[in-house]
Scaffold this motif. Structure first.
Motif, short mmCIF file in Angstrom:
data_model
loop_
_atom_site.label_atom_id
_atom_site.label_comp_id
_atom_site.label_asym_id
_atom_site.label_seq_id
_atom_site.Cartn_x
_atom_site.Cartn_y
_atom_site.Cartn_z
N LYS A 50 48.29 13.52 -11.57
CA LYS A 50 47.44 13.57 -10.37
C LYS A 50 46.86 12.20 -10.06
O LYS A 50 46.81 11.80 -8.90
CB LYS A 50 46.31 14.59 -10.56
CG LYS A 50 46.79 16.02 -10.52
CD LYS A 50 45.65 16.98 -10.77
CE LYS A 50 46.16 18.40 -10.86
NZ LYS A 50 45.10 19.35 -11.19
N ILE A 51 46.45 11.48 -11.08
CA ILE A 51 45.89 10.14 -10.88
C ILE A 51 46.97 9.18 -10.41
O ILE A 51 46.75 8.36 -9.52
CB ILE A 51 45.20 9.64 -12.17
CG1 ILE A 51 43.92 10.45 -12.39
CG2 ILE A 51 44.91 8.15 -12.10
CD1 ILE A 51 43.26 10.21 -13.71
N ALA A 52 48.16 9.30 -10.97
CA ALA A 52 49.27 8.42 -10.58
C ALA A 52 49.67 8.63 -9.13
O ALA A 52 50.10 7.70 -8.45
CB ALA A 52 50.46 8.65 -11.50
N ALA A 53 49.52 9.85 -8.63
CA ALA A 53 49.90 10.17 -7.26
C ALA A 53 48.74 10.01 -6.27
O ALA A 53 48.95 10.10 -5.06
CB ALA A 53 50.42 11.61 -7.19
N ASP A 54 47.56 9.73 -6.77
CA ASP A 54 46.36 9.66 -5.93
C ASP A 54 46.28 8.35 -5.16
O ASP A 54 46.45 7.28 -5.74
CB ASP A 54 45.12 9.82 -6.81
CG ASP A 54 43.84 9.62 -6.05
OD1 ASP A 54 43.70 10.17 -4.94
OD2 ASP A 54 42.98 8.88 -6.55
N GLU A 55 46.01 8.42 -3.87
CA GLU A 55 45.91 7.21 -3.04
C GLU A 55 44.58 6.48 -3.21
O GLU A 55 44.44 5.34 -2.79
CB GLU A 55 46.12 7.55 -1.57
CG GLU A 55 45.06 8.48 -1.00
CD GLU A 55 45.35 8.88 0.44
OE1 GLU A 55 45.17 8.02 1.33
OE2 GLU A 55 45.75 10.03 0.64
N TYR A 56 43.58 7.10 -3.83
CA TYR A 56 42.28 6.48 -4.01
C TYR A 56 42.14 5.78 -5.35
O TYR A 56 41.18 5.07 -5.59
CB TYR A 56 41.16 7.52 -3.83
CG TYR A 56 41.25 8.15 -2.47
CD1 TYR A 56 40.86 7.45 -1.35
CD2 TYR A 56 41.78 9.43 -2.30
CE1 TYR A 56 40.97 8.00 -0.08
CE2 TYR A 56 41.89 9.99 -1.05
CZ TYR A 56 41.49 9.27 0.05
OH TYR A 56 41.62 9.81 1.30
N THR A 57 43.11 5.97 -6.23
CA THR A 57 43.13 5.27 -7.51
C THR A 57 44.05 4.07 -7.38
O THR A 57 45.21 4.20 -7.00
CB THR A 57 43.63 6.20 -8.64
OG1 THR A 57 42.75 7.32 -8.74
CG2 THR A 57 43.67 5.47 -9.96
N VAL A 58 43.53 2.91 -7.70
CA VAL A 58 44.32 1.68 -7.65
C VAL A 58 45.19 1.65 -8.90
O VAL A 58 44.68 1.58 -10.01
CB VAL A 58 43.40 0.44 -7.58
CG1 VAL A 58 44.23 -0.84 -7.50
CG2 VAL A 58 42.44 0.55 -6.40
N GLN A 59 46.50 1.74 -8.70
CA GLN A 59 47.42 1.90 -9.82
C GLN A 59 47.58 0.65 -10.67
O GLN A 59 47.67 0.74 -11.88
CB GLN A 59 48.79 2.38 -9.32
CG GLN A 59 48.73 3.71 -8.60
CD GLN A 59 48.12 4.83 -9.43
OE1 GLN A 59 48.29 4.88 -10.64
NE2 GLN A 59 47.39 5.72 -8.79
N ASN A 126 35.15 3.23 1.50
CA ASN A 126 34.55 2.18 0.69
C ASN A 126 34.51 2.53 -0.81
O ASN A 126 33.79 1.90 -1.58
CB ASN A 126 33.13 1.87 1.18
CG ASN A 126 32.19 3.06 1.04
OD1 ASN A 126 32.60 4.21 1.16
ND2 ASN A 126 30.93 2.78 0.82
N LEU A 127 35.31 3.50 -1.23
CA LEU A 127 35.33 3.91 -2.63
C LEU A 127 36.75 3.97 -3.16
O LEU A 127 37.62 4.61 -2.57
CB LEU A 127 34.67 5.29 -2.78
CG LEU A 127 34.67 5.92 -4.17
CD1 LEU A 127 33.94 5.04 -5.18
CD2 LEU A 127 34.04 7.30 -4.13
N ARG A 128 36.97 3.29 -4.28
CA ARG A 128 38.26 3.34 -4.98
C ARG A 128 37.98 3.48 -6.46
O ARG A 128 36.90 3.14 -6.95
CB ARG A 128 39.09 2.08 -4.72
CG ARG A 128 39.58 1.96 -3.30
CD ARG A 128 40.57 3.08 -2.95
NE ARG A 128 41.04 2.99 -1.59
CZ ARG A 128 40.52 3.64 -0.57
NH1 ARG A 128 39.47 4.41 -0.72
NH2 ARG A 128 41.04 3.53 0.63
N LEU A 129 38.96 3.97 -7.18
CA LEU A 129 38.83 4.20 -8.61
C LEU A 129 39.90 3.42 -9.36
O LEU A 129 40.99 3.20 -8.84
CB LEU A 129 39.01 5.69 -8.91
CG LEU A 129 38.18 6.67 -8.08
CD1 LEU A 129 38.56 8.10 -8.43
CD2 LEU A 129 36.70 6.43 -8.30
N ILE A 130 39.58 3.03 -10.58
CA ILE A 130 40.59 2.45 -11.45
C ILE A 130 40.49 3.12 -12.81
O ILE A 130 39.40 3.46 -13.27
CB ILE A 130 40.51 0.92 -11.56
CG1 ILE A 130 39.14 0.44 -12.02
CG2 ILE A 130 40.87 0.26 -10.26
CD1 ILE A 130 39.06 -1.06 -12.21
N ASN A 131 41.63 3.32 -13.43
CA ASN A 131 41.71 4.02 -14.71
C ASN A 131 42.08 3.01 -15.80
O ASN A 131 43.26 2.82 -16.11
CB ASN A 131 42.75 5.14 -14.61
CG ASN A 131 42.82 5.97 -15.86
OD1 ASN A 131 43.85 6.04 -16.50
ND2 ASN A 131 41.72 6.59 -16.22
#
Length: 146
Positions: A50-59, A126-131
């Motif tokens: 889900k995280i890999a396919a998410d557009e809000y998570t910077v891969q 204005n919100l993005r996530l990184i794992n």
């Protein structure tokens, strides 16, 4: 007070506007304490996918080192939250302060997937996530954090 490192943690509030955001976070915590205590997330099935396919998570956040302003396509300041958990605090901060870009950093996919679900329900530009592990932040940011 000692000078902080370039990584700006949201717990070190510099402005009155952000203090308002802290009050929002405190209220959320209070509500949760009044209700039932929630269990910690463990091994959420499909979290990595889900995280890999998410557009809000910077891969691949390392590719944006020194270019985060261009990534957000504006000159707004960038604040990060290290260890954002399920994302409630940073989501509310981004919603309250649209003139600031926020990046949530979370090490565990099983926790971050809950933040992804919140953002997908009501996206914020204005919100993005990184794992990543916080130890890797020097490889991701180059003095862009306010």
């Amino acid at each position: 007070m000692q000078k902080k490192s370039w990584v700006y943690l949201l717990c070190c509030i510099k402005s009155k506007e952000l203090q308002k955001g802290m009050d929002i976070g405190r209220n959320i915590g209070t509500k949760r304490r009044e209700g039932k205590r929630k269990m910690r997330l463990r091994n959420v099935r499909g979290a990595r996918e889900k995280i890999a396919a998410d557009e809000y998570t910077v891969q691949e956040p390392q590719q944006n080192k020194g270019k985060w302003q261009a990534f957000f396509e504006n000159e707004n300041p960038i604040h990060i939250e290290v260890g954002m958990g399920k994302g409630t605090f940073i989501y509310n901060m981004a919603k309250t302060f649209p003139e600031i870009n926020f990046i949530g950093v979370e090490k565990y996919e099983s926790v971050q997937v809950r933040a992804v679900q919140k953002i997908m329900e009501n996206p914020l530009p204005n919100l993005r996530l990184i794992n990543v592990d916080a130890k890797e932040l020097n490889e991701i940011f180059d003095h862009e954090i306010s």
